[in-house]
Design a protein around this motif. Structure first.
Motif, PDB file in Angstrom:
ATOM      1  N   PHE A 103      -0.004 -10.962   2.838  1.00  0.00           N
ATOM      2  CA  PHE A 103      -0.298 -10.899   4.266  1.00  0.00           C
ATOM      3  C   PHE A 103       0.758 -10.138   5.061  1.00  0.00           C
ATOM      4  O   PHE A 103       0.479  -9.662   6.159  1.00  0.00           O
ATOM      5  CB  PHE A 103      -0.454 -12.313   4.841  1.00  0.00           C
ATOM      6  CG  PHE A 103      -1.795 -12.919   4.565  1.00  0.00           C
ATOM      7  CD1 PHE A 103      -2.880 -12.640   5.382  1.00  0.00           C
ATOM      8  CD2 PHE A 103      -1.984 -13.738   3.481  1.00  0.00           C
ATOM      9  CE1 PHE A 103      -4.118 -13.182   5.124  1.00  0.00           C
ATOM     10  CE2 PHE A 103      -3.221 -14.291   3.215  1.00  0.00           C
ATOM     11  CZ  PHE A 103      -4.299 -14.015   4.041  1.00  0.00           C
ATOM     12  N   PHE A 104       1.941 -10.013   4.524  1.00  0.00           N
ATOM     13  CA  PHE A 104       2.987  -9.323   5.268  1.00  0.00           C
ATOM     14  C   PHE A 104       3.304  -7.953   4.673  1.00  0.00           C
ATOM     15  O   PHE A 104       3.232  -6.937   5.369  1.00  0.00           O
ATOM     16  CB  PHE A 104       4.255 -10.186   5.319  1.00  0.00           C
ATOM     17  CG  PHE A 104       4.116 -11.403   6.178  1.00  0.00           C
ATOM     18  CD1 PHE A 104       4.241 -11.333   7.550  1.00  0.00           C
ATOM     19  CD2 PHE A 104       3.819 -12.627   5.611  1.00  0.00           C
ATOM     20  CE1 PHE A 104       4.092 -12.456   8.350  1.00  0.00           C
ATOM     21  CE2 PHE A 104       3.669 -13.760   6.397  1.00  0.00           C
ATOM     22  CZ  PHE A 104       3.807 -13.675   7.777  1.00  0.00           C
ATOM     23  N   LEU A 105       3.629  -7.909   3.387  1.00  0.00           N
ATOM     24  CA  LEU A 105       4.020  -6.635   2.791  1.00  0.00           C
ATOM     25  C   LEU A 105       2.808  -5.750   2.493  1.00  0.00           C
ATOM     26  O   LEU A 105       2.709  -4.621   2.986  1.00  0.00           O
ATOM     27  CB  LEU A 105       4.815  -6.894   1.503  1.00  0.00           C
ATOM     28  CG  LEU A 105       6.191  -7.529   1.685  1.00  0.00           C
ATOM     29  CD1 LEU A 105       6.830  -7.792   0.332  1.00  0.00           C
ATOM     30  CD2 LEU A 105       7.091  -6.628   2.524  1.00  0.00           C
ATOM     31  N   GLU A 106       1.883  -6.265   1.682  1.00  0.00           N
ATOM     32  CA  GLU A 106       0.740  -5.443   1.266  1.00  0.00           C
ATOM     33  C   GLU A 106      -0.086  -4.988   2.454  1.00  0.00           C
ATOM     34  O   GLU A 106      -0.448  -3.804   2.551  1.00  0.00           O
ATOM     35  CB  GLU A 106      -0.123  -6.230   0.286  1.00  0.00           C
ATOM     36  CG  GLU A 106      -1.249  -5.410  -0.336  1.00  0.00           C
ATOM     37  CD  GLU A 106      -2.033  -6.197  -1.360  1.00  0.00           C
ATOM     38  OE1 GLU A 106      -3.014  -5.643  -1.891  1.00  0.00           O
ATOM     39  OE2 GLU A 106      -1.679  -7.365  -1.634  1.00  0.00           O
ATOM     40  N   SER A 107      -0.385  -5.893   3.373  1.00  0.00           N
ATOM     41  CA  SER A 107      -1.201  -5.514   4.530  1.00  0.00           C
ATOM     42  C   SER A 107      -0.467  -4.549   5.452  1.00  0.00           C
ATOM     43  O   SER A 107      -1.088  -3.665   6.052  1.00  0.00           O
ATOM     44  CB  SER A 107      -1.627  -6.769   5.303  1.00  0.00           C
ATOM     45  OG  SER A 107      -0.499  -7.501   5.730  1.00  0.00           O
ATOM     46  N   THR A 108       0.861  -4.692   5.546  1.00  0.00           N
ATOM     47  CA  THR A 108       1.637  -3.765   6.386  1.00  0.00           C
ATOM     48  C   THR A 108       1.602  -2.361   5.815  1.00  0.00           C
ATOM     49  O   THR A 108       1.336  -1.385   6.531  1.00  0.00           O
ATOM     50  CB  THR A 108       3.093  -4.255   6.511  1.00  0.00           C
ATOM     51  OG1 THR A 108       3.116  -5.523   7.166  1.00  0.00           O
ATOM     52  CG2 THR A 108       3.926  -3.254   7.311  1.00  0.00           C
ATOM     53  N   PHE A 109       1.881  -2.243   4.530  1.00  0.00           N
ATOM     54  CA  PHE A 109       1.872  -0.917   3.901  1.00  0.00           C
ATOM     55  C   PHE A 109       0.465  -0.316   3.918  1.00  0.00           C
ATOM     56  O   PHE A 109       0.309   0.907   4.085  1.00  0.00           O
ATOM     57  CB  PHE A 109       2.394  -1.005   2.467  1.00  0.00           C
ATOM     58  CG  PHE A 109       3.850  -1.355   2.371  1.00  0.00           C
ATOM     59  CD1 PHE A 109       4.793  -0.690   3.134  1.00  0.00           C
ATOM     60  CD2 PHE A 109       4.289  -2.365   1.524  1.00  0.00           C
ATOM     61  CE1 PHE A 109       6.140  -1.009   3.062  1.00  0.00           C
ATOM     62  CE2 PHE A 109       5.628  -2.693   1.432  1.00  0.00           C
ATOM     63  CZ  PHE A 109       6.559  -2.020   2.210  1.00  0.00           C
ATOM     64  N   LEU A 110      -0.559  -1.166   3.741  1.00  0.00           N
ATOM     65  CA  LEU A 110      -1.922  -0.656   3.786  1.00  0.00           C
ATOM     66  C   LEU A 110      -2.255  -0.147   5.190  1.00  0.00           C
ATOM     67  O   LEU A 110      -2.895   0.904   5.339  1.00  0.00           O
ATOM     68  CB  LEU A 110      -2.913  -1.737   3.369  1.00  0.00           C
ATOM     69  CG  LEU A 110      -4.388  -1.339   3.351  1.00  0.00           C
ATOM     70  CD1 LEU A 110      -4.623  -0.175   2.403  1.00  0.00           C
ATOM     71  CD2 LEU A 110      -5.273  -2.525   2.964  1.00  0.00           C
ATOM     72  N   GLY A 111      -1.824  -0.873   6.210  1.00  0.00           N
ATOM     73  CA  GLY A 111      -2.050  -0.420   7.581  1.00  0.00           C
ATOM     74  C   GLY A 111      -1.373   0.911   7.854  1.00  0.00           C
ATOM     75  O   GLY A 111      -1.950   1.806   8.494  1.00  0.00           O
ATOM     76  N   LEU A 112      -0.138   1.062   7.370  1.00  0.00           N
ATOM     77  CA  LEU A 112       0.570   2.337   7.544  1.00  0.00           C
ATOM     78  C   LEU A 112      -0.162   3.466   6.828  1.00  0.00           C
ATOM     79  O   LEU A 112      -0.236   4.594   7.330  1.00  0.00           O
ATOM     80  CB  LEU A 112       1.992   2.213   7.007  1.00  0.00           C
ATOM     81  CG  LEU A 112       2.966   1.369   7.837  1.00  0.00           C
ATOM     82  CD1 LEU A 112       4.274   1.152   7.078  1.00  0.00           C
ATOM     83  CD2 LEU A 112       3.248   2.044   9.184  1.00  0.00           C
ATOM     84  N   TRP A 113      -0.708   3.159   5.664  1.00  0.00           N
ATOM     85  CA  TRP A 113      -1.427   4.193   4.916  1.00  0.00           C
ATOM     86  C   TRP A 113      -2.731   4.557   5.613  1.00  0.00           C
ATOM     87  O   TRP A 113      -3.069   5.743   5.731  1.00  0.00           O
ATOM     88  CB  TRP A 113      -1.707   3.706   3.499  1.00  0.00           C
ATOM     89  CG  TRP A 113      -2.368   4.740   2.636  1.00  0.00           C
ATOM     90  CD1 TRP A 113      -1.805   5.867   2.130  1.00  0.00           C
ATOM     91  CD2 TRP A 113      -3.736   4.746   2.206  1.00  0.00           C
ATOM     92  NE1 TRP A 113      -2.725   6.577   1.395  1.00  0.00           N
ATOM     93  CE2 TRP A 113      -3.925   5.906   1.420  1.00  0.00           C
ATOM     94  CE3 TRP A 113      -4.805   3.867   2.392  1.00  0.00           C
ATOM     95  CZ2 TRP A 113      -5.144   6.225   0.835  1.00  0.00           C
ATOM     96  CZ3 TRP A 113      -6.016   4.181   1.805  1.00  0.00           C
ATOM     97  CH2 TRP A 113      -6.185   5.340   1.041  1.00  0.00           C
ATOM     98  N   ILE A 114      -3.469   3.556   6.097  1.00  0.00           N
ATOM     99  CA  ILE A 114      -4.758   3.823   6.747  1.00  0.00           C
ATOM    100  C   ILE A 114      -4.574   4.670   7.994  1.00  0.00           C
ATOM    101  O   ILE A 114      -5.295   5.658   8.212  1.00  0.00           O
ATOM    102  CB  ILE A 114      -5.463   2.498   7.099  1.00  0.00           C
ATOM    103  CG1 ILE A 114      -5.890   1.767   5.817  1.00  0.00           C
ATOM    104  CG2 ILE A 114      -6.678   2.749   7.994  1.00  0.00           C
ATOM    105  CD1 ILE A 114      -6.432   0.367   6.069  1.00  0.00           C
TER     106      ILE A 114
END
Length: 395
Positions: A103-114
């Motif tokens: 919820f913090f790391l994976e979703s953050t990096f995914l948001g930056l990528w999107i």
């Protein structure tokens, strides 16, 4: 069915539905990262379009899969509070780490990528999708740490009326974890690759105008499926000797033997099938031009999903009647005061919710595949992914 059987069936159904999302996420993430890496190195526009298209399918599956994970967590407090009281100090810790990471790391990096297409420097944007992949693998690792503890409660001892962690290293090097992790990651790669193969075969069968796009995708999918199938089968067979030492009675009975037999059959067929498909593909893309084989490739797409479900059933059913093997039975782990009506109501609600999410997920994926790469909205045109257009980190 009594309360215990209803509670077990509820967890089994919701677990299967959740795992369908997970196994596809684990497979698509590294494939998208590989495609984008090739684009950043070569600069070929077709590779950027491939990363956007397959990345959009990954995002759809990830976004809907998050909600199914929440239902899984909720059940531990609802139906299995006995497990939390007895083994929560050990079992709950890796799940908490996984939840925070997802919820913090994976979703953050995914948001930056999107939202970073055309805004982040290309190498930094590429790093985001690789970090998404690594954090997804880390999530799988921590979930399997928790599950492997249930299979073989290493690194813990009983103190009073509950288990406490005495050896963190033993928890992380649990033999049931060492072989299960690459087995699951291989299954994910096989599943993600099969989806790419099936979708590419569908478009090629329709004589798509995006010929190069889907020939490249098909080639990547076949190679990925071969690697994934070999890893899955190899580490699957490697677990037989281990299980004989840790859980001697695991493979006894029809409830385990039937799904085990079908899982092995699918795995072996997958290896030989992918090898058969790979051979003509190496000769001037002959596979892409053989329209008769495209329907077979499309029919092959569900196979890794079915094998993943069977594998999960074998792993979980085989340790019955224990929920923590040799320490706590499933019956003793149930929450007190539950009635058949309560479990039935939650069973229907959870199954309907997760089933609807699964249907929405596959409808959206199928629609995206049918529309093709021209309709992909991830990294929309007009925001080229280049260092020249994004010399600084801007949002």
């Amino acid at each position: 069915m009594d309360v215990l059987d209803l509670a077990r069936a509820q967890f089994a159904v919701t677990g299967v539905l959740h795992f369908l999302f997970v196994v596809l996420t684990l497979g698509l993430a590294p494939l998208v990262a590989i495609i984008q890496t090739r684009h950043v190195i070569s600069g070929k526009p077709v590779l950027e379009r491939m990363a956007r298209f397959w990345g959009q399918i990954y995002v759809i599956n990830y976004a809907l899969g998050v909600f199914t994970g929440l239902v899984m967590e909720f059940q531990f407090g609802l139906s299995w509070s006995g497990l939390s009281r007895y083994a929560g100090d050990v079992f709950g810790a890796p799940l908490a780490v996984e939840t925070m990471g997802a919820f913090f790391l994976e979703s953050t990096f995914l948001g930056l990528w999107i939202f970073g297409w055309g805004r982040l420097p290309r190498w930094l944007h590429l790093a985001c999708i690789w970090l998404v992949t690594l954090t997804a693998y880390a999530s799988a690792f921590w979930v399997l740490v928790a599950n492997s503890f249930l299979q073989n409660p290493a690194g813990a001892e009983v103190r009073g009326d509950h288990l406490v962690l005495t050896d963190f290293g033993a928890l992380l090097t649990n033999p049931t974890l060492v072989f299960a992790l690459p087995h699951v990651l291989g299954a994910g790669l096989f599943t993600g690759s099969s989806v790419i193969i099936g979708a590419s075969a569908y478009q090629l069968f329709r004589r798509t105008r995006e010929w190069e796009f889907f020939v490249r995708s098909l080639r990547l999918g076949v190679v990925g499926a071969l690697i994934g199938a070999l890893v899955t089968v190899g580490f699957g067979f490697a677990q037989f000797g281990l299980v004989g030492r840790v859980q001697p009675d695991k493979f006894q009975g029809a409830a385990v033997g039937v799904p085990l037999g079908f899982m092995i059959l699918i795995g072996q067929l997958a290896v030989f099938g992918v090898l058969f498909v790979l051979t003509p593909l190496l000769f001037r893309d002959r596979l892409a031009r053989w329209r008769w084989i495209h329907p077979l490739l499309m029919l092959m797409t569900p196979m890794p999903f079915i094998a993943a479900i069977l594998g999960w059933l074998v792993r979980e059913i085989g340790r019955q009647p224990w929920i923590v093997y040799g320490r706590l039975t499933v019956k003793d782990a149930m929450s007190p005061g539950l009635t058949p009506g309560m479990i039935t109501a939650s069973f229907v609600a959870f199954t309907a919710m997760l089933g609807l999410l699964a249907v929405i997920d596959y409808v959206l994926i199928v629609r995206t595949v049918r529309r093709g790469p021209a309709a992909a909205t991830l990294g929309a045109p007009g925001q080229p992914d280049s260092a020249a257009s994004a010399p600084a980190l801007t949002f």
